[in-house]
Design an enzyme around this catalytic site. Structure first.
Site, short mmCIF file in Angstrom:
data_model
loop_
_atom_site.label_atom_id
_atom_site.label_comp_id
_atom_site.label_asym_id
_atom_site.label_seq_id
_atom_site.Cartn_x
_atom_site.Cartn_y
_atom_site.Cartn_z
N ASP A 172 0.83 -1.22 0.00
CA ASP A 172 0.00 0.00 0.00
C ASP A 172 0.86 1.27 0.00
O ASP A 172 0.66 2.16 0.83
CB ASP A 172 -0.94 0.02 1.21
CG ASP A 172 -1.68 -1.29 1.39
OD1 ASP A 172 -2.28 -1.76 0.41
OD2 ASP A 172 -1.67 -1.85 2.50
N GLU B 32 -11.10 0.41 -2.74
CA GLU B 32 -10.45 0.77 -1.48
C GLU B 32 -9.25 1.66 -1.79
O GLU B 32 -9.05 2.11 -2.91
CB GLU B 32 -10.01 -0.49 -0.74
CG GLU B 32 -9.06 -1.37 -1.56
CD GLU B 32 -8.73 -2.69 -0.91
OE1 GLU B 32 -9.12 -2.91 0.25
OE2 GLU B 32 -8.07 -3.53 -1.55
#
Length: 545
Positions: free
Chosen positions: A53, A219
């Site tokens: 991420d 997301e």
């Protein structure tokens, strides 16, 4: 302190840090993976390591990256680059996770999820989600120095993937997603306004996009503004199988137009998942994202990016439809200058006053677990009693681990075990840790030492660790090695002299951990809680082909 002064102080620290890191400190260059090809080109992944991420911000000539760290301590890695290809790990923004009553025990898959990093008014901000507690913020004026303790910005279960945004009118906003495992809902993106200092929300979050029909599991949103439009970059479709969606609106709360701007296409780069839009001073646009590499973790890629008809196109758009495919090689970003080759540290001679930044514990550590003994030039790891109701090493917090650095490599440790001779079955060794794990265990039996190659399949389910092969030794000074092949299998071996290595046990198929890639490292444990134990002295740890 006035904003102008804050900004000046921040620039001073950044200049001092950049000069130090790029000019006066020797760069570390990996022996197993270098993304800079040395001819003006680079290859992906730019970081063949589990920096999950990733998010990046630029300040002048400097780029700063952060990434998820989950239960691993220290948390929130901070990396620095001058060209988006050569990176150095310079800090961790969080030294310990709170509350300690929870994070002193191993919390696989919990902790720090999907952060974002931004620079505003002379200060660096990182926002991150803890799926069990809410959204937190840390900040600093010097990314290589101390960061303030985390501040809870928005409490709640399942609030994840936050990204702040400072608008032209001075208002501050935060975009975030939801973790279905805690919130009971996913595939939604929401925006809330923050107080001017960014520490609290104003009102409730407002859903701005529902991805259930076209972007299941959307997301990791990142919020930007360009030419009067608000853009949300967000991956959808799942970590290993998804695509990059970009949303556009004239109003920050919507309605948002949707476009898929990158997918796997005909490439071998699956996902491609969550990341960051970043620009250069020369006017180029780039996108940093991760690819799910299974046992190797979520590795970091760099993609070229251009704007076309008001939307970004990421990667290579072969058919001209505005949706790109990721590239494996390309021309390095034009940052106006050429910088030295550099990679995050992997090997360690243990000559520093503390642990290298590449090392992380599996939970909040206790001070006495290790000692950087500079006089002897070794790292001493003291044996820690195994937890109550011990089943296997899955729930042991004092595993000292680092990320896998490439698809094939060897890791070798030179060490000596000094057990407490009054304790039987005290042991230390080298471990490859994941949902399954394997290790070389050097154990004191009360009479001699036994070196075993052990494995534990389905460790998280409480399975028993079994020995595949064992030998008896009279000397506890030894070299331990694990060799990793491209298919994520590994072979363990040992050597009395560091020259001739003897395979022990059988090959082991590496598995990832809980939301993290497999990790490798060292441990030292004892089966009883008494008033003292032994130690393992590690002379060095070396990563090679």
């Amino acid at each position: 302190m006035k904003k102008a002064m804050i900004f000046s102080v921040a620039l001073f620290f950044m200049h001092a840090f950049s000069s130090n890191s790029q000019d006066t400190v020797n760069q570390y260059i990996s022996k197993v993976w270098v993304a800079d090809l040395g001819n003006g080109m680079y290859k992906n992944p730019v970081l063949f390591a589990d920096y999950s991420d990733p998010d990046v911000c630029r300040v002048g000539d400097d780029y700063y990256m952060t990434a998820s760290s989950f239960n691993c301590i220290p948390a929130l890695p901070v990396l620095h680059s001058r060209d988006l290809v050569n990176w150095r790990l310079v800090n961790h923004a969080i030294k310990r996770l709170e509350p300690d009553s929870i994070f002193s025990k191993v919390q696989h898959g919990n902790g720090v999820w999907a952060p974002s990093i931004r620079f505003h008014d002379g200060e660096f901000y990182i926002y991150y989600g803890d799926p069990d507690f809410g959204i937190f913020r840390v900040k600093t004026q010097n990314p290589a120095g101390e960061w303030e303790k985390p501040v809870l910005v928005k409490a709640g279960k399942g609030l994840i993937d936050p990204c702040p945004f400072w608008d032209d009118d001075g208002k501050v906003y935060l975009v975030h997603a939801y973790a279905g495992s805690r919130a009971g809902i996913k595939s939604l993106l929401a925006i809330t306004q923050l107080t001017p200092d960014g520490t609290k929300t104003i009102g409730e979050s407002k859903t701005v996009y529902d991805g259930h029909e076209q972007d299941e599991t959307i997301e990791g949103p990142k919020l930007y503004k360009r030419d009067g439009n608000y853009y949300i970059f967000a991956p959808a479709g799942g970590v290993a199988t998804g695509w990059q969606t970009v949303l556009r609106s004239k109003n920050i709360f919507g309605v948002y137009e949707r476009k898929v701007v990158m997918n796997q296409g005909n490439t071998v780069i699956n996902g491609p998942h969550q990341g960051a839009w970043i620009d250069t001073k020369t006017g180029e646009d780039w996108f940093v994202h991760f690819q799910d590499g299974g046992a190797y973790g979520r590795v970091t890629h760099l993609q070229p990016m251009v704007w076309k008809n008001g939307f970004p196109v990421i990667g290579e758009d072969r058919d001209g439809d505005g949706c790109g495919e990721p590239v494996l090689t390309g021309k390095k970003p034009d940052v106006g200058k050429t910088y030295p080759v550099e990679t995050p540290a992997e090997s360690d001679e243990f000559s520093a006053a503390g642990l290298g930044l590449q090392w992380q514990w599996h939970a909040n550590p206790v001070d006495w677990w290790h000692f950087a003994n500079r006089e002897k030039g070794v790292l001493s790891l003291y044996s820690v009693p195994t937890p109550e109701h011990y089943r296997n090493l899955w729930d042991v917090p004092n595993l000292l681990l680092q990320k896998l650095p490439a698809d094939e490599f060897s890791a070798t440790a030179k060490l000596a075990f000094h057990p407490n001779r009054r304790i039987q079955n005290e042991r230390c060794g080298l471990i490859m840790m994941g949902l399954d794990y394997a290790l070389l265990s050097l154990e004191y039996t009360g009479e001699d030492f036994v070196l075993s190659q052990n494995e534990c399949i389905n460790a998280e389910k409480g399975s028993e660790e079994i020995a595949n092969q064992s030998i008896h030794l009279t000397d506890s000074a030894i070299y331990l090695r694990v060799e990793v092949a491209k298919n994520a299998t590994c072979q363990f071996s040992y050597s009395p002299d560091g020259k001739n290595f003897i395979a022990l046990g059988k090959t082991f198929k590496i598995r990832e951990g809980k939301w993290i890639g497999a990790k490798m490292g060292l441990f030292c444990n004892r089966p009883v809680l008494n008033n003292d134990g032994g130690r393992m002295d590690v002379d060095w740890w070396r990563i090679e082909k």
